[in-house]
Structure formats: structure tokens, C-alpha cells
Scaffold this motif. Structure first.
Motif, PDB file in Angstrom:
ATOM      1  N   LEU A 327       0.845  -1.193   0.000  1.00 43.29           N
ATOM      2  CA  LEU A 327       0.000   0.000   0.000  1.00 43.29           C
ATOM      3  C   LEU A 327       0.882   1.245   0.000  1.00 43.29           C
ATOM      4  CD1 LEU A 327      -2.686   1.525   0.287  1.00 43.29           C
ATOM      5  CD2 LEU A 327      -2.536   1.167   2.759  1.00 43.29           C
ATOM      6  N   ARG A 328       0.764   2.038  -1.078  1.00 43.01           N
ATOM      7  CA  ARG A 328       1.493   3.303  -1.105  1.00 43.01           C
ATOM      8  C   ARG A 328       0.535   4.441  -0.833  1.00 43.01           C
ATOM      9  NH1 ARG A 328       2.487   7.587  -3.920  1.00 43.01           N
ATOM     10  NH2 ARG A 328       1.290   6.935  -5.757  1.00 43.01           N
ATOM     11  N   ARG A 329       0.817   5.155   0.213  1.00 46.84           N
ATOM     12  CA  ARG A 329       0.089   6.388   0.523  1.00 46.84           C
ATOM     13  C   ARG A 329       1.011   7.570   0.260  1.00 46.84           C
ATOM     14  NH1 ARG A 329      -0.559   3.499   5.666  1.00 46.84           N
ATOM     15  NH2 ARG A 329      -2.601   2.515   5.817  1.00 46.84           N
ATOM     16  N   ALA A 330       0.455   8.764   0.303  1.00 50.96           N
ATOM     17  CA  ALA A 330       1.290   9.949   0.211  1.00 50.96           C
ATOM     18  C   ALA A 330       2.211   9.959   1.425  1.00 50.96           C
ATOM     19  CB  ALA A 330       0.428  11.210   0.195  1.00 50.96           C
ATOM     20  N   GLY A 331       3.504   9.866   1.192  1.00 54.90           N
ATOM     21  CA  GLY A 331       4.461   9.961   2.292  1.00 54.90           C
ATOM     22  C   GLY A 331       4.892   8.650   2.899  1.00 54.90           C
ATOM     23  N   GLU A 332       4.375   7.492   2.434  1.00 54.46           N
ATOM     24  CA  GLU A 332       4.841   6.234   3.003  1.00 54.46           C
ATOM     25  C   GLU A 332       4.469   5.048   2.121  1.00 54.46           C
ATOM     26  OE1 GLU A 332       3.053   5.787   6.870  1.00 54.46           O
ATOM     27  OE2 GLU A 332       1.334   4.714   6.054  1.00 54.46           O
ATOM     28  N   LEU A 333       5.216   3.972   2.328  1.00 58.19           N
ATOM     29  CA  LEU A 333       4.937   2.693   1.672  1.00 58.19           C
ATOM     30  C   LEU A 333       4.779   1.648   2.769  1.00 58.19           C
ATOM     31  CD1 LEU A 333       4.871   1.071  -1.067  1.00 58.19           C
ATOM     32  CD2 LEU A 333       7.268   0.499  -0.573  1.00 58.19           C
ATOM     33  N   ASP A 405       4.360  -6.179   9.282  1.00 59.50           N
ATOM     34  CA  ASP A 405       4.244  -4.932   8.530  1.00 59.50           C
ATOM     35  C   ASP A 405       5.568  -4.178   8.558  1.00 59.50           C
ATOM     36  OD1 ASP A 405       1.543  -5.457   8.171  1.00 59.50           O
ATOM     37  OD2 ASP A 405       0.956  -4.333   9.955  1.00 59.50           O
ATOM     38  N   LEU A 406       5.977  -3.676   7.404  1.00 61.20           N
ATOM     39  CA  LEU A 406       7.123  -2.779   7.301  1.00 61.20           C
ATOM     40  C   LEU A 406       6.642  -1.484   6.678  1.00 61.20           C
ATOM     41  CD1 LEU A 406      10.175  -2.173   7.462  1.00 61.20           C
ATOM     42  CD2 LEU A 406      10.389  -3.159   5.173  1.00 61.20           C
ATOM     43  N   THR A 407       6.783  -0.385   7.414  1.00 59.94           N
ATOM     44  CA  THR A 407       6.363   0.923   6.935  1.00 59.94           C
ATOM     45  C   THR A 407       7.595   1.755   6.606  1.00 59.94           C
ATOM     46  OG1 THR A 407       4.378   0.844   8.322  1.00 59.94           O
ATOM     47  CG2 THR A 407       5.011   2.989   7.438  1.00 59.94           C
ATOM     48  N   LEU A 408       7.680   2.211   5.360  1.00 67.13           N
ATOM     49  CA  LEU A 408       8.802   3.033   4.909  1.00 67.13           C
ATOM     50  C   LEU A 408       8.317   4.462   4.686  1.00 67.13           C
ATOM     51  CD1 LEU A 408      10.403   0.705   2.202  1.00 67.13           C
ATOM     52  CD2 LEU A 408      10.958   0.840   4.628  1.00 67.13           C
ATOM     53  N   PRO A 409       8.719   5.414   5.538  1.00 69.15           N
ATOM     54  CA  PRO A 409       8.398   6.818   5.254  1.00 69.15           C
ATOM     55  C   PRO A 409       9.083   7.255   3.954  1.00 69.15           C
ATOM     56  CG  PRO A 409       9.113   6.518   7.538  1.00 69.15           C
ATOM     57  CD  PRO A 409       9.431   5.248   6.809  1.00 69.15           C
ATOM     58  N   LEU A 410       8.357   7.963   3.111  1.00 71.46           N
ATOM     59  CA  LEU A 410       8.886   8.392   1.818  1.00 71.46           C
ATOM     60  C   LEU A 410       9.037   9.910   1.780  1.00 71.46           C
ATOM     61  CD1 LEU A 410       6.724   6.173  -0.584  1.00 71.46           C
ATOM     62  CD2 LEU A 410       9.052   5.734   0.229  1.00 71.46           C
ATOM     63  N   PRO A 411       9.915  10.407   0.923  1.00 70.70           N
ATOM     64  CA  PRO A 411      10.035  11.863   0.789  1.00 70.70           C
ATOM     65  C   PRO A 411       8.682  12.492   0.483  1.00 70.70           C
ATOM     66  CG  PRO A 411      11.810  10.766  -0.388  1.00 70.70           C
ATOM     67  CD  PRO A 411      10.865   9.692   0.057  1.00 70.70           C
ATOM     68  N   ASP A 412       8.431  13.647   1.083  1.00 63.62           N
ATOM     69  CA  ASP A 412       7.140  14.328   0.942  1.00 63.62           C
ATOM     70  C   ASP A 412       7.147  15.156  -0.338  1.00 63.62           C
ATOM     71  OD1 ASP A 412       4.676  15.331   1.367  1.00 63.62           O
ATOM     72  OD2 ASP A 412       5.235  16.722   2.960  1.00 63.62           O
ATOM     73  N   ARG A 413       6.631  14.557  -1.392  1.00 60.87           N
ATOM     74  CA  ARG A 413       6.624  15.237  -2.685  1.00 60.87           C
ATOM     75  C   ARG A 413       5.384  14.814  -3.448  1.00 60.87           C
ATOM     76  NH1 ARG A 413      11.920  15.443  -6.625  1.00 60.87           N
ATOM     77  NH2 ARG A 413      11.267  17.217  -7.885  1.00 60.87           N
ATOM     78  N   GLU A 414       4.629  15.765  -3.922  1.00 57.46           N
ATOM     79  CA  GLU A 414       3.365  15.447  -4.590  1.00 57.46           C
ATOM     80  C   GLU A 414       3.576  15.246  -6.093  1.00 57.46           C
ATOM     81  OE1 GLU A 414       0.449  18.400  -3.807  1.00 57.46           O
ATOM     82  OE2 GLU A 414       0.326  17.972  -1.658  1.00 57.46           O
ATOM     83  N   PHE A 415       2.788  14.319  -6.635  1.00 54.64           N
ATOM     84  CA  PHE A 415       2.739  14.136  -8.091  1.00 54.64           C
ATOM     85  C   PHE A 415       1.373  13.551  -8.423  1.00 54.64           C
ATOM     86  CE2 PHE A 415       4.969  10.572  -6.127  1.00 54.64           C
ATOM     87  CZ  PHE A 415       4.201   9.492  -6.512  1.00 54.64           C
TER      88      PHE A 415
END
Length: 475
Positions: A327-333, A405-415
Motif C-alpha cells: 500500500l502506497r500512501r502519500a508519504g509512506e509505503l 508490517d514494514l512501513t517506509l516513510p517516503l520523501p514528501d513530494r506530490e505528483f
């Protein structure tokens, strides 16, 4: 028994040290259980012993009670040495408790506020010891910890722990009820093409399919014929066969912020673990390209996200109800798989998870240079996030749901979704040089209309050109 002033630190994923001189600052939780024990030795202790051993370990405090405000209060035990003797006699009796997983120093008397309490430090049991149960049957005497309480394990949970006790990899078993016709020829073609690209000199590349499949362990002998192994069926199986062998299993990739959904096993592409990984890896590679402008960071981020997905595939319990969910959300995987870790979370984070559940799949993915079986992939992920200064990933087990569960915070960038689709088309054409609309849609697991719109936009931007009936990137 010699008294101590505070419990020792834990090994093997057990409880953290607590300060018994400030016991009122603690509450019962998934790693601390208080029992007043004023009316005699509490036999409910054994449920907690089983629960802690089968979960993440914990502290059992005899002579301590929980007040109305949930804080802990010392009451003392009437006979500390006697209680300790009863405990050791019982835990060493295999007719009453299946496994004694304690060292002598794990059971100690302490004097707090002038009263004796007995502290029992229960570690997380190893997979070869689980399930730790009371009585004569794991199906009636196994417990796990959830929040502040112990619950009786379901038959499904017990069977999962029993499967993990076996050192023989379950996915190397030969499915004598299945035939080579249950394997997808299209996925086999893709797998062999990738292997030839990654290991061009490997002698297996020159074998015909009927020799290649048993050589690598996709097929195995049984009853004088060849049949798919569990690992082989997972890697290359057709959707119908996979549903029949793994009726509870599913694989899904979802994007919460775009509404994108890729489901497998149930209707919809792809068919099996290999095609699911390929499609998900392409999508995440495209995501990474939109999250960073710095080439090295972009490549490292893409590799780490792909590693997280592959790690879940290799460690999942395919007989569990959990399945695989990306599951990819804005800001995390979020990468989630059915089955609990076979080592403690601390060991896994430290790169000590070289005890994979699916060694057959590891052998097969190693042929395309995607897996090593060393257990160090997770450590590399944590190292990258630390090096970039990003918020640390979170690795957690949800015991009752039987999930990791493994949660990876992602860079905050919109597309936008359209940007992501265009980038995914670019990534696909980078790998395959040319492709038609239908091939792109099938390869990406996306609707032809969405891919067609992306191609039109890329043609208008002069990033893609026509090549016969297909498309390629502009040179």
C-alpha cells in the motif's frame, strides 16, 4: 534464592529492563503482567508464560497488582522462595509445560518497598520451540499476548507455528496432485529472459524447458512423474491452480492517493508471485523517479522499495489468511505479509534474519540475481533511511492478525496519477526498448485507455516516438 535489586536486560527479543523502585510509573501492557498472588501460587501464570513465549517475551511480576488507575502497586508474596520452587518444578515438567525456555537468572526475588516480589523474565521462544503450550496439546494449551491480556491461540495460529518448527522448507515440497500444465508459459518465458540477461553465462540458460524446470527446482519427482513444487507453483503458477492450493491467499498493490489497485490470485493481472513482483517493482521504480531529482538517491530508493517487497514475498506464510499487501500512501509505503517473523524484530532489523520461511523461492529468485538469503536486505533499508536523514522505517508484528508490517516513510513530494503513469511507461520502454499499446498495458497491469492517454502525452512532449506498430523512447 539470591535477591536482586532490578531485573536484568533481555536477550532474544524479551522485555526491556524496568525500574522496580519506581514501579508505580508502569502499567500492564503486552510485555508486563502483574499478579497479586496473595492467596497462593497463581495458576493463570502459565497462560501468561505461554503467551509471552509465543509473542515477544515479557515480565511476570508476582506480588504486584494493578490499581484502579491502572498503575502498578507492590503487595508482596507470602512465600517468595516457595513460589520460586513451585515455578521451577512446574516449568521443568514436560507433562505440564511443553518447553522450559528460561535460564536460572530469569527467575529472581526482589525486595521492593520492604516486600518480596518474584520477577520472571520470559524471552521470546525460538521458532523451533514455538508453540510453547501448557498441558498435553498445543491446540488446547497455546496462548499469545495481545495488549494487556492473553488469548487462546486458534487452530490456524497453532498450525502456523508448527509449520515454522520444521527446518525442511515447506515450499520445496512436491505437489503430486498438480501437473506442469499448472505453470504459466508466459511467466516462464519472462523469468528465463530475465535470467539470461542477469546471468548470460549460466549453463541452465541453454537447457530446454523440460530440462530447465526440474534442474532449478520448479518441478520435482513424485510417483514416477514430475510435478510442480510449492515454490515453483508460487513463482510461475496459473491463477486457478494458485487459488486451489492457497485458497486464502491474495496479493494486492494499492495506491491510496491515486485510487490505483493491482490485485492478483483473484480476477485481474498478474497471475503469480514473479509477475506480481515484476509489476510492483516497475511501479515503485516509477514512484522513486518522481520522489527525487538526485540520480543516486532515486536509484537507492527504488532498490530499497523493491527489496522491501521481495523481502515480504520471501518471508510470507502462503498458507495464512494474510496474503501480501503493498500500500502506497502519500508519504509512506506499507509492505505487509501474512505470517509472523521467524526471528525477533530486533534481530531482523540488525540483519540477522537469515532464517527465511521460503528457501525454495529464494533459490529461484537468486537465479535472476534478486535474492541472496543472507537476511541483510532489511538492514540496508534502515541504513539508507538513516543516511538520508529520513524518519526511520517501522517493522512490527500484528499477532492476532498473523501479519508482519514494514512501513517506509517516503520523501514528501506530490505528483499526479497521470505523471506516475507516464513515468511508468518510460521505465517500461527503457527496459524493453519497444512495445505496443496492448503489450504495455499487459506488462504494466493497467487499462489500455490509461496507458494510451499517457502515450499520447509523451508523444506530444516528444519523449516517445512511434516504432512501427509500437513505441520507443526518443534517442
Amino acid at each position: 534464592m539470591k535477591e536482586k535489586t532490578r531485573p536484568r536486560g533481555r536477550r532474544r527479543g524479551g522485555p526491556a529492563v524496568i525500574d522496580l523502585n519506581n514501579i508505580a510509573t508502569y502499567q500492564e501492557n503486552n510485555r508486563i503482567e502483574a499478579k497479586k498472588a496473595a492467596g497462593g501460587f497463581p495458576h493463570s501464570l502459565w497462560e501468561t508464560y505461554s503467551a509471552f513465549a509465543n509473542t515477544i517475551g515479557g515480565l511476570i511480576l508476582l506480588g504486584v497488582e494493578e490499581g484502579r488507575d491502572k498503575s502498578l502497586r507492590v503487595t508482596g508474596v507470602p512465600d517468595g522462595p516457595g513460589y520460586a520452587d513451585i515455578f521451577w518444578q512446574t516449568v521443568r515438567d514436560p507433562a505440564k509445560v511443553s518447553e522450559n525456555i528460561l535460564r536460572p537468572q530469569d527467575v529472581a526475588l526482589h525486595t521492593v518497598e520492604g516486600k518480596q516480589i518474584l520477577v520472571i523474565s520470559v524471552p521470546r521462544a525460538t521458532r523451533r520451540q514455538r508453540p510453547v503450550y501448557i498441558g498435553d496439546s498445543p491446540f488446547t494449551g497455546s496462548y499469545r499476548r495481545d495488549g494487556e491480556g492473553d488469548y487462546h491461540c486458534s487452530a490456524e495460529e497453532v498450525r502456523a507455528m508448527l509449520r515454522d518448527r520444521d527446518d525442511a522448507p515447506a515450499d520445496l515440497a512436491v505437489l503430486t496432485g498438480r501437473s506442469p500444465g499448472d505453470l504459466s508459459q508466459e511467466t516462464l518465458r519472462q523469468f528465463r529472459a530475465l535470467m539470461a540477461m542477469r546471468q548470460p553465462e549460466h549453463p541452465y540458460n541453454f537447457l530446454p524447458d523440460d530440462q530447465f524446470l526440474p534442474k532449478v527446482g520448479i518441478l520435482g519427482p513424485g510417483g514416477g512423474e514430475l510435478h510442480p513444487t510449492l515454490a515453483g507453483l508460487l513463482l510461475l503458477g496459473k491463477r486457478k491452480a494458485l487459488r486451489e492450493v492457497f485458497p486464502q491467499f491474495r496479493m494486492e498493490y494499492q495506491e491510496e492517493d491515486t485510487g490505483f489497485r493491482l490485485a492478483t490470485i483473484r480476477p485481474g493481472p498478474p497471475e503469480n508471485v514473479f509477475s506480481f513482483y515484476q509489476m510492483t517493482a516497475r511501479r515503485l521504480t516509477a514512484v522513486s523517479a518522481l520522489l527525487s531529482d538526485e540520480p543516486r538517491q532515486r536509484e537507492e530508493l527504488a532498490a530499497a522499495m523493491r527489496e522491501a517487497v521481495l523481502n515480504a514475498i520471501l518471508h510470507a506464510d502462503y498458507f495464512s489468511r494474510g496474503g501480501l499487501t503493498i500500500l502506497r500512501r502519500a508519504g509512506e509505503l506499507l509492505v505487509s505479509n501474512g505470517g509472523l517473523l521467524r526471528v525477533s524484530p530486533d534481530q531482523a532489523r540488525a540483519g540477522q534474519a537469515a532464517d527465511p520461511r521460503n528457501r525454495g523461492l529464494i533459490q529461484l529468485f537468486s537465479l535472476v540475481k534478486l535474492a541472496t538469503g543472507t537476511g541483510r536486505g532489511l538492514r540496508k533499508i534502515y541504513a539508507l533511511w538513516a543516511r538520508q536523514g529520513w524518519q526511520a522505517p517501522v517493522l512490527a508484528e500484528t499477532v492476532q492478525a498473523d501479519r508482519t508490517d514494514l512501513t517506509l516513510p517516503l520523501p514528501d513530494r506530490e505528483f499526479s496519477p497521470a505523471e506516475l503513469t507516464r513515468q511508468q511507461v518510460i521505465e517500461y520502454l527503457t527496459d524493453h526498448v519497444t512495445a505496443g499499446l496492448k503489450g504495455l498495458a499487459q506488462g504494466l497491469g493497467m487499462p489500455e485507455g490509461e496507458v494510451g492517454t499517457a502515450l499520447a502525452q509523451l508523444l506530444e512532449q516528444d519523449l516517445v516516438v512511434r516504432a512501427g506498430r509500437g513505441y520507443r523512447l526518443r534517442a
